[in-house]
Design a protein around this motif. Structure first.
Motif, PDB file in Angstrom:
ATOM      1  N   LYS A 294       4.954   3.233  -2.797  1.00  0.00           N
ATOM      2  CA  LYS A 294       4.515   2.017  -1.952  1.00  0.00           C
ATOM      3  C   LYS A 294       5.373   1.156  -1.135  1.00  0.00           C
ATOM      4  O   LYS A 294       6.403   1.151  -1.339  1.00  0.00           O
ATOM      5  CB  LYS A 294       3.669   1.048  -2.888  1.00  0.00           C
ATOM      6  CG  LYS A 294       2.556   1.717  -3.735  1.00  0.00           C
ATOM      7  CD  LYS A 294       1.974   0.881  -4.639  1.00  0.00           C
ATOM      8  CE  LYS A 294       0.731   1.215  -5.390  1.00  0.00           C
ATOM      9  NZ  LYS A 294       0.172   0.420  -6.352  1.00  0.00           N
TER      10      LYS A 294
ATOM     11  N   LYS B 215       6.659   9.804  -0.026  1.00  0.00           N
ATOM     12  CA  LYS B 215       5.185   9.461   0.359  1.00  0.00           C
ATOM     13  C   LYS B 215       4.463   9.167  -0.769  1.00  0.00           C
ATOM     14  O   LYS B 215       3.373   8.228  -0.846  1.00  0.00           O
ATOM     15  CB  LYS B 215       4.681  10.622   0.888  1.00  0.00           C
ATOM     16  CG  LYS B 215       4.575  11.856   0.267  1.00  0.00           C
ATOM     17  CD  LYS B 215       3.903  13.150   1.194  1.00  0.00           C
ATOM     18  CE  LYS B 215       3.997  14.331   0.402  1.00  0.00           C
ATOM     19  NZ  LYS B 215       3.644  15.547   1.230  1.00  0.00           N
TER      20      LYS B 215
ATOM     21  N   TYR C 206       2.480   4.828   1.353  1.00  0.00           N
ATOM     22  CA  TYR C 206       3.167   4.959   2.594  1.00  0.00           C
ATOM     23  C   TYR C 206       2.176   5.746   3.664  1.00  0.00           C
ATOM     24  O   TYR C 206       1.254   6.227   3.356  1.00  0.00           O
ATOM     25  CB  TYR C 206       4.155   6.181   2.555  1.00  0.00           C
ATOM     26  CG  TYR C 206       4.724   6.601   3.645  1.00  0.00           C
ATOM     27  CD1 TYR C 206       5.709   5.763   4.284  1.00  0.00           C
ATOM     28  CD2 TYR C 206       4.763   7.921   4.147  1.00  0.00           C
ATOM     29  CE1 TYR C 206       6.270   6.167   5.594  1.00  0.00           C
ATOM     30  CE2 TYR C 206       5.126   8.417   5.349  1.00  0.00           C
ATOM     31  CZ  TYR C 206       6.058   7.551   6.058  1.00  0.00           C
ATOM     32  OH  TYR C 206       6.736   8.051   7.188  1.00  0.00           O
ATOM     33  N   ASN C 207       2.330   5.013   4.929  1.00  0.00           N
ATOM     34  CA  ASN C 207       1.339   5.455   6.286  1.00  0.00           C
ATOM     35  C   ASN C 207       2.546   5.417   7.118  1.00  0.00           C
ATOM     36  O   ASN C 207       2.815   4.569   7.842  1.00  0.00           O
ATOM     37  CB  ASN C 207       0.230   4.445   6.268  1.00  0.00           C
ATOM     38  CG  ASN C 207      -0.576   4.607   7.477  1.00  0.00           C
ATOM     39  OD1 ASN C 207      -0.446   5.843   8.011  1.00  0.00           O
ATOM     40  ND2 ASN C 207      -1.508   3.583   7.704  1.00  0.00           N
TER      41      ASN C 207
ATOM     42  N   SER D 126       2.032   5.998  10.313  1.00  0.00           N
ATOM     43  CA  SER D 126       1.484   5.617  11.338  1.00  0.00           C
ATOM     44  C   SER D 126       1.759   4.040  11.741  1.00  0.00           C
ATOM     45  O   SER D 126       1.719   3.434  12.815  1.00  0.00           O
ATOM     46  CB  SER D 126      -0.282   5.377  11.366  1.00  0.00           C
ATOM     47  OG  SER D 126      -0.687   4.655  10.748  1.00  0.00           O
TER      48      SER D 126
ATOM     49  N   ASP E 212       0.757  -1.036  -0.051  1.00  0.00           N
ATOM     50  CA  ASP E 212       0.006   0.157  -0.002  1.00  0.00           C
ATOM     51  C   ASP E 212       0.897   1.278  -0.061  1.00  0.00           C
ATOM     52  O   ASP E 212       2.088   1.155   0.367  1.00  0.00           O
ATOM     53  CB  ASP E 212      -0.958  -0.128   1.293  1.00  0.00           C
ATOM     54  CG  ASP E 212      -1.825  -1.224   1.334  1.00  0.00           C
ATOM     55  OD1 ASP E 212      -2.425  -1.473   0.145  1.00  0.00           O
ATOM     56  OD2 ASP E 212      -2.093  -1.866   2.485  1.00  0.00           O
TER      57      ASP E 212
END
Length: 979
Positions: free
Chosen positions: A845, A842, A795-796, A798, A793
């Motif tokens: 993936k 960002k 970039y995250n 958290s 996915d």
């Protein structure tokens, strides 16, 4: 525990051991007493090294420095492959592996039940070793495998690694070379009591448990060397330079025959003979009080008893009176290596050899650099002084350009040697080398890890530290005649060995076949009482230090460009970067222009003169054009800051087109591109890029042959002249403040009134991994290499804490789930790992990566084993807590310093982060449970699709087996490389 890699780098370290840290100082050995311990030291030694000799003969070398709250430790034994028994070569290396397996105190859940089984295995191996009948040997091995499986039920695999990981150790490893076996750890300064307790126990009475699976890892290591033409060239070179010395008679990894016939009795005898205090040293550099530390080390190792070390017969070599010519055949590109023999490390001639090596190759202004590399007469060439205890070697290696024979390469290399004999070099070169050694030695003293490395190599080679410190003063007195006389004595036209590396099939390779091994227990949940005792020992906490991007970085402006700087308060070195947010994705000729620049001059100065000028200033420049970023790097001494920058600015703004240089560059580039297709590592890099981005990807985003042919010198010159007209940043680490830096830059780095914006015309996007597929490339090799690639996915931020903890637990080290299962339990690979990778910006993936390098006949078992781990995460609360503890301790003791602060800031910007993400990881990790990483694994890995990138011989890996993994696509080299 990569011994062959160590062999390739040890000589540069050994050569560095001759290098001092200061110039014009009075260096004298003195003696002092403090805290009841007498030690020796050298006056004016910037490392402040103290040399202790404990009552039992153990050497302890302590070099304190407060910069980082960590300590680099080497436990070194003056024994390596040259002291292996002639009938058990590779034994020192075996033993190195086994020193990670524990003792009767740790590594076992029930020693009383384990010991009789290990004794039985000992006896079986002796029987196996002495049996010649193959049928009987197979029966004995079946029994070894059976009893080993029973013994493994009581073993706790990797308990040593778990203890180190739990302490926050980094770089847990070891290496074996000709005359040294060294165990290395980088630990937080607050766990030294725990660390010493573990090390003292580790060397007390090691138990050779889990031997047959570890021996299989050594087999894998041997097979990897059989796939490396460079290793084969090295072995042939030393065998012919040293027919009477064990440097040539024995290899570090040992012969196949001896690998197949190990003796645990012989290994134990070797340990008892050489692992004694009067033959060992503990070398430490980092944050500690030496008065306190020596007492701790003494207490830990005082149980050791000295013994007489067997006399070692060096083996006198006869003079070589005619060139010895040998050949090596293999799939890698052709090259030739020449080797000349010299006296050993403690001699003045060995120190002279280091100087002569720099005169031939120093990366800028050596004879080979200027005559063969700069003038593009060869694809590549270098000289390499290899300084060892018994003898030393000067190695010269050259790679032919298109249409060139290896005989021509040999002639060109020998012509450079002839120039040394005839004095066809400037005496100024010697002074330039002195200047660069001064700078180099300041760099070496900056880090606690490099200090420890130099001191360790001096110890194992018996090099006097005072002599090392006096090296610069010594070479500053060397004259041109001294060099000529030295070359005439040692570098004659007939006293060398030449090894021709030819391209072709090596029909003489005999790989180590896999034995039948039943997977053994690893007992992840078990802990020895010793480990519990270590965990219970008190330790002072280390407060983490976070970066504050507003306070730690000075932010100035030079016209419209940002100037980011960090002040160097330690020494007089600077590093300056011009940073552009664009690279070869948007301009495929930018990397070519960057490379072409080194062959260009200006109206007033030739390319050779410019290289000499940089080297004289002890400065250098590099232009690196990556996919999406370009860096111009300048570094040197602060006193020469303005001269260095002015020299480069003049070059890049006024360089002149040189069509002859471009034509030679094109010829060499085509040859280099052809050679890249013969390199298995480069082929794998291409497959991985294909897996991430599809047929059109960053790896093959290069000029076609037709585009390269059409390229004109003016095209490249235009790119170079125009470079500083685009938006960029200045990044700086050095003695100047931000205001002083901008003031110094203003008259040199003159900018146009308005800078052009960088146009990002091309973007590669990661493709979905929507089905299982195999990308296969054929390569003539013994092993098979497999990479698993999956795009996930966007970039995250958290998930960063979960990712950090998961990687520590799952696939990041020798105590991880992946390593324990695939190598320790199933003996399927020498090298294996897996990790979840967060992107660099960002917009990109996340990725899942996994790797196994294995024997081709273990392909099915290895892929099955990794897929099982990717689908089902084994649970171990003990390992999980160790991973969590180690992660926090590593972060707490980590210090991001120097220009690392600026690069950390730039990475954070690309990810949209405004603060040091390590703080979030540190504070969140304690709150995470195993259920959190289980959920993460289920979401990201379990039941997912993967692209399998496989480089192997099509004759050794069955296509039908690959099809079980997914749809198979065999890529040809043009598809992979784009030309």
């Amino acid at each position: 525990m990569n011994i062959l890699k160590r062999i390739t780098i040890v000589s540069s370290i050994a050569a560095a051991s001759f290098c001092g840290y200061a110039y014009g100082q009075d260096f004298q050995w003195k003696e002092a007493t403090s805290n009841g311990y007498t030690y020796r030291y050298v006056t004016n030694d910037p490392t402040a090294a103290r040399y202790y000799k404990l009552k039992n003969g153990l050497t302890v070398i302590l070099s304190p420095t407060k910069k980082d709250p960590r300590i680099q430790v080497y436990v070194a034994t003056k024994a390596g492959s040259k002291t292996d028994p002639a009938d058990h070569t590779g034994l020192a290396h075996y033993l190195e592996h086994m020193l990670f397996k524990g003792t009767d105190q740790f590594g076992s859940k029930d020693w009383s039940k384990e010991k009789p089984l290990l004794d039985r295995i000992d006896a079986l191996y002796e029987q196996y070793n002495q049996t010649k009948d193959e049928a009987k040997r197979k029966e004995i091995y079946k029994e070894i495998d059976k009893v080993s499986g029973e013994a493994a039920k009581y073993a706790i695999a990797n308990e040593y690694d778990k203890m180190m990981s739990g302490m926050g150790a980094d770089g847990t490893n070891a290496f074996t070379s000709f005359e040294q076996t060294v165990y290395t750890e980088d630990i937080p300064a607050n766990v030294v009591d725990k660390f010493l307790a573990v090390q003292a126990e580790r060397f007390r009475q090691p138990v050779l448990r889990l031997f047959h699976t570890e021996l299989e890892a050594v087999y894998e290591e041997k097979n990897r060397s059989l796939d490396d033409d460079g290793d084969k060239v090295f072995e042939v070179m030393f065998a012919n330079l040293f027919p009477n010395n064990n440097y040539g008679k024995q290899t570090t990894i040992g012969t196949i025959e001896h690998l197949k016939n190990p003796s645990l009795k012989a290994i134990r005898e070797y340990f008892n003979t050489y692992y004694v205090p009067n033959n060992m040293g503990v070398i430490m550099s980092g944050d500690f009080n030496p008065d306190e530390m020596i007492a701790k080390v003494d207490k830990a190792f005082s149980y050791m008893k000295p013994k007489t070390i067997p006399a070692y017969n060096i083996g006198q070599e006869k003079n070589i009176s005619a060139p010895v010519v040998k050949e090596v055949v293999g799939p890698n590109p052709e090259n030739i290596m020449l080797g000349f023999r010299f006296p050993g490390a403690t001699t003045r001639d060995a120190r002279m050899l280091n100087l002569v090596g720099n005169m031939l190759t120093n990366g800028q202004a050596g004879l080979i650099d200027l005559d063969l590399v700069k003038k593009q007469k060869l694809l590549s060439a270098y000289a390499f002084p290899y300084v060892l205890k018994d003898y030393s070697v000067l190695l010269l290696q050259g790679r032919p350009t298109e249409g060139q024979s290896l005989d021509e390469v040999r002639t060109l290399l020998l012509q450079e040697i002839d120039k040394l004999r005839k004095g066809e070099f400037s005496e100024d070169l010697i002074q330039s080398i002195v200047n660069n050694e001064k700078k180099s030695l300041i760099e070496k003293s900056e880090k606690y890890s490099s200090r420890a490395s130099i001191l360790m190599d001096e110890f194992t080679s018996d090099i006097d530290h005072r002599t090392s410190l006096e090296y610069i003063e010594e070479i500053s007195k060397i004259s041109k005649k001294d060099i000529m006389d030295f070359a005439a004595k040692y570098l004659q036209d007939n006293n060398y060995v030449a090894v021709y590396k030819r391209k072709g099939e090596d029909k003489g390779i005999v790989k180590v076949d896999k034995p039948t091994i039943t997977p053994v227990s690893v007992n992840r949940e078990d802990q020895s009482p010793f480990l519990k005792k270590i965990d219970a020992m008190p330790e002072n906490s280390i407060a983490p230090v976070w970066l504050n991007y507003d306070k730690d970085i000075a932010k100035n402006k030079l016209g419209s460009i940002d100037v980011l700087s960090v002040k160097n308060t330690d020494n007089d070195l600077f590093r300056l970067y011009y940073h552009f947010d664009s690279g070869k994705w948007n301009n495929k000729i930018l990397p070519l222009a960057a490379e072409y620049l080194q062959y260009l001059g200006t109206k007033d100065k030739s390319s050779e003169t410019i290289s000499k000028d940089f080297y004289r200033l002890a400065s250098s420049f590099r232009v690196n054009a990556g996919n999406e970023e370009t860096y111009v790097t300048l570094e040197g001494l602060n006193e020469n800051f303005s001269q260095t920058l002015s020299l480069f600015e003049d070059l890049i703004k006024n360089c002149q087109a040189d069509q002859a240089a471009l034509d030679a560059y094109k010829t060499r580039l085509k040859k280099a591109r052809a050679n890249a297709k013969q390199n298995k590592g480069t082929i794998m890099a291409g497959l991985r890029s294909y897996a991430q981005y599809g047929p059109q990807n960053p790896f093959n985003n290069v000029l076609s042959d037709a585009e390269l042919d059409a390229l004109k010198a003016e095209d490249l010159i235009r790119v170079l002249h125009d470079l500083f007209s685009y938006q960029h940043k200045v990044l700086y680490y050095g003695p100047k403040t931000g205001n002083e830096l901008t003031a110094s830059l203003k008259p040199i780095h003159i900018l146009p009134a308005k800078l052009k914006e960088l146009q990002k015309t091309k973007t590669f996007v990661q493709i979905p991994t929507d089905n299982n597929k195999v990308l296969f490339a054929h390569y003539d090799m013994v092993q098979a290499e497999i990479f698993w690639v999956r795009n996930s996915d966007p970039y995250n931020v958290s998930i960063t804490p979960t990712v950090s903890l998961f990687n520590n637990y799952f696939g990041g080290g020798m105590g991880s789930i992946v390593f324990q299962t695939i190598r320790e339990s199933k003996a399927l690979a020498y090298s294996t790992y897996s990790y979840f990778s967060l992107p660099g910006k960002k917009e990109d993936k996340d990725m899942i990566m996994a790797y196994v390098g294995t024997q081709a006949d273990k392909f099915n078992e290895s892929t099955t084993a990794m897929n099982e781990l990717l689908n089902d995460l084994p649970k171990s609360e003990q390992l999980f807590e160790t991973a969590k503890s180690g992660l926090r301790k590593t972060i707490a003791s980590e210090r991001i310093t120097q220009d690392g602060i600026i690069f950390n800031y730039l990475r954070a910007q690309k990810l949209g982060n405004n603060s040091d993400i390590r703080k979030t990881v540190y504070e969140t990790a304690p709150k995470l449970s195993f259920a959190d990483i289980q959920s993460f694994h289920d979401k990201e890995m379990k039941g997912k699709n993967y692209t399998y990138c496989i480089v192997a011989s099509q004759d050794k890996v069955n296509e039908a087996e690959m099809k079980k993994l997914g749809e198979v696509k065999k890529l040809n080299l043009t598809e992979i490389f784009g030309y």
